[in-house]
Design a protein around this motif. Sequence first.
Motif, short mmCIF file in Angstrom:
data_model
loop_
_atom_site.label_atom_id
_atom_site.label_comp_id
_atom_site.label_asym_id
_atom_site.label_seq_id
_atom_site.Cartn_x
_atom_site.Cartn_y
_atom_site.Cartn_z
N LYS A 195 -24.96 -132.61 8.01
CA LYS A 195 -25.27 -131.19 8.02
C LYS A 195 -26.78 -131.01 7.96
N GLY A 196 -27.21 -129.87 8.45
CA GLY A 196 -28.62 -129.57 8.35
C GLY A 196 -29.07 -129.52 6.91
N ALA A 197 -28.23 -128.93 6.04
CA ALA A 197 -28.54 -128.85 4.62
C ALA A 197 -27.25 -128.66 3.85
N THR A 198 -27.23 -129.12 2.62
CA THR A 198 -26.17 -128.78 1.68
C THR A 198 -26.76 -127.75 0.75
N MET A 199 -26.19 -126.53 0.74
CA MET A 199 -26.83 -125.41 0.06
C MET A 199 -25.82 -124.65 -0.81
N PRO A 200 -25.80 -124.93 -2.10
CA PRO A 200 -24.93 -124.15 -2.98
C PRO A 200 -25.36 -122.68 -3.03
N ILE A 201 -24.43 -121.81 -3.45
CA ILE A 201 -24.79 -120.42 -3.71
C ILE A 201 -25.49 -120.41 -5.07
N ASP A 202 -26.78 -120.44 -5.05
CA ASP A 202 -27.59 -120.58 -6.26
C ASP A 202 -28.45 -119.32 -6.43
N ILE A 203 -28.40 -118.71 -7.60
CA ILE A 203 -29.13 -117.45 -7.80
C ILE A 203 -30.62 -117.64 -7.61
N TRP A 204 -31.13 -118.82 -7.94
CA TRP A 204 -32.56 -119.09 -7.78
C TRP A 204 -32.96 -119.01 -6.32
N PHE A 205 -32.14 -119.61 -5.44
CA PHE A 205 -32.43 -119.55 -4.01
C PHE A 205 -32.28 -118.12 -3.50
N TYR A 206 -31.23 -117.43 -3.99
CA TYR A 206 -31.01 -116.05 -3.54
C TYR A 206 -32.17 -115.16 -3.94
N GLU A 207 -32.68 -115.31 -5.16
CA GLU A 207 -33.85 -114.54 -5.58
C GLU A 207 -35.02 -114.80 -4.63
N ALA A 208 -35.18 -116.06 -4.22
CA ALA A 208 -36.26 -116.40 -3.28
C ALA A 208 -36.02 -115.72 -1.93
N PHE A 209 -34.79 -115.79 -1.42
CA PHE A 209 -34.49 -115.20 -0.11
C PHE A 209 -34.73 -113.69 -0.13
N VAL A 210 -34.33 -113.03 -1.21
CA VAL A 210 -34.53 -111.58 -1.30
C VAL A 210 -36.02 -111.24 -1.27
N THR A 211 -36.81 -111.99 -2.01
CA THR A 211 -38.26 -111.78 -1.98
C THR A 211 -38.82 -112.03 -0.60
N GLN A 212 -38.39 -113.11 0.04
CA GLN A 212 -38.88 -113.44 1.38
C GLN A 212 -38.51 -112.36 2.40
N ALA A 213 -37.39 -111.67 2.15
CA ALA A 213 -36.96 -110.58 3.04
C ALA A 213 -37.61 -109.25 2.67
N GLY A 214 -38.49 -109.26 1.67
CA GLY A 214 -39.23 -108.06 1.31
C GLY A 214 -38.62 -107.23 0.21
N GLY A 215 -37.61 -107.77 -0.49
CA GLY A 215 -36.94 -107.00 -1.54
C GLY A 215 -37.23 -107.50 -2.93
N THR A 216 -36.50 -106.93 -3.89
CA THR A 216 -36.63 -107.34 -5.28
C THR A 216 -35.26 -107.30 -5.93
N MET A 217 -35.10 -107.99 -7.03
CA MET A 217 -33.80 -108.09 -7.69
C MET A 217 -33.54 -106.95 -8.67
N MET A 241 -25.28 -119.48 8.96
CA MET A 241 -25.36 -120.94 9.11
C MET A 241 -24.06 -121.61 8.68
N TYR A 242 -23.42 -121.08 7.66
CA TYR A 242 -22.15 -121.66 7.22
C TYR A 242 -21.09 -121.49 8.31
N GLU A 243 -21.02 -120.32 8.91
CA GLU A 243 -20.02 -120.07 9.96
C GLU A 243 -20.31 -120.88 11.22
N GLU A 244 -21.58 -121.19 11.46
CA GLU A 244 -21.94 -122.03 12.60
C GLU A 244 -21.71 -123.52 12.32
N GLY A 245 -21.46 -123.86 11.06
CA GLY A 245 -21.20 -125.25 10.69
C GLY A 245 -22.45 -126.08 10.50
N SER A 246 -23.60 -125.42 10.33
CA SER A 246 -24.85 -126.18 10.22
C SER A 246 -25.26 -126.45 8.77
N ILE A 247 -24.57 -125.82 7.82
CA ILE A 247 -24.82 -126.13 6.42
C ILE A 247 -23.49 -126.31 5.70
#
Length: 427
Positions: A195-217, A241-247
């Motif tokens: 797989k391209g990556a193994t990526m758990p649903i992790d709040i730390w990563f989600y907090e990062a993604f929200v910031t990267q998308a211009g938002g806040t928690m 990415m999960y539905e495409e099978g790449s993670i």
Amino acid sequence: MKTYWTIGSTAAIALLMMTGCGSTPSSDTVSGATPDEPVELTYWYAWGDKIGENNENLVAQFNEEHPTIQVTAEFQGTYDELHAKTQAAFAAKDAPEVTQNEIASVETFAKNGMTQSLQPFIDADGLDIEDFNEGLMGNSYVEDEIYALPYLRSTPILYLNTTILEEKGLDPAGPKTWDEFKEYAAVLSEDGTMKGATMPIDIWFYEAFVTQAGGTMIDEDGQPAFNSEAGAEAIDFIKEMYEEGSIKVPTGDVAGDTAKQDFVNGKSGMMLSSTADLTYLMTNAKEQGYEVDTAFMPENKQFGVPTGGANLVMTAGLDEVKQEAAWTFIKWMTDTDQTAYASEFTGYLPSRHSASETEAMQKVYEEVPQYKTAVDQLEYAHERPMVEGYPEVVNALVEEITRAVLQDGTSQEALDNAEKRAEAVLK
């Protein structure tokens, strides 16, 4: 070819003796204590392996240098386990004198009267707070007073198996944006062997993604702010990415361990994880004959990462002698040379500017530039939310995001449900 640094080189760092500053709260020789009858402290810490070994090594060094104070270090499991045990021990009036707070919990422990403000000790000593990296101090303050000092601190970074990336014709420098990350993941997953990556649903990563998308928690009033376009975009980034099978998206208590093992064993070419995993991952890469590099988490509208890890705190209710000894220990553990030692030994960030500037750390950065990625990324780092009840908000978000990604829910449904649950807690 990259130069690999080995764990054994940590022995080269000299841990210097501290000298007393003369003021009552900061003396390294506790009043009335003698080497025959030292003040005894208990220190609780989270995580084992190299992190635990680092704690035990530093405590042994402290005890050797401070005959009037003797500290017993005790491992307590994960951060959640450590926090639960600390709360129970405090209620039973049997708490350790010094412990760790995962940074999002600093305010909760302080406002519930379980930890002691360090501000009087800092003021009496004239401790140079500006030497601590400003990007790591956000979770130290509660109502304008410092209750915790940065100790083993981290940010999530992107790990790359550059050997695999080059075999697949990808730039080993790694993806710089979300779109490039998706492209890399798709290429790495093409033949179905990995797989391209193994990526758990992790709040730390989600907090990062929200910031990267211009938002806040959480907004300035302490209320949920993640139910937004940025919050939905962050979920959809994972879901697509999960539905495409790449993670691969593992779940449960071992999800993080699964991600690390997949990366170590060549079952995924990329991984998001703490900088604290750097030593472990590079050691395994060297043993198995492939190369690992590190990079910033990819940007979307902007770069952005939360900080993580633990701060050191003093429990409340100690007598003056115990306070004096506990402060001496906390001050020593977070001083320049100990910070440099812990960073080199574990891969955690050096939380003090002076530690980054030591000859030992400069040599590490020169020989192993992977260690400097997280330090450079601090330019885009921010503190984690510390509102009381945030752990319950985290649980709700992780459950709802997991349902949306792995089942048939939408990102908006997940955010609506999580917001309702969060509002009930935060009220």
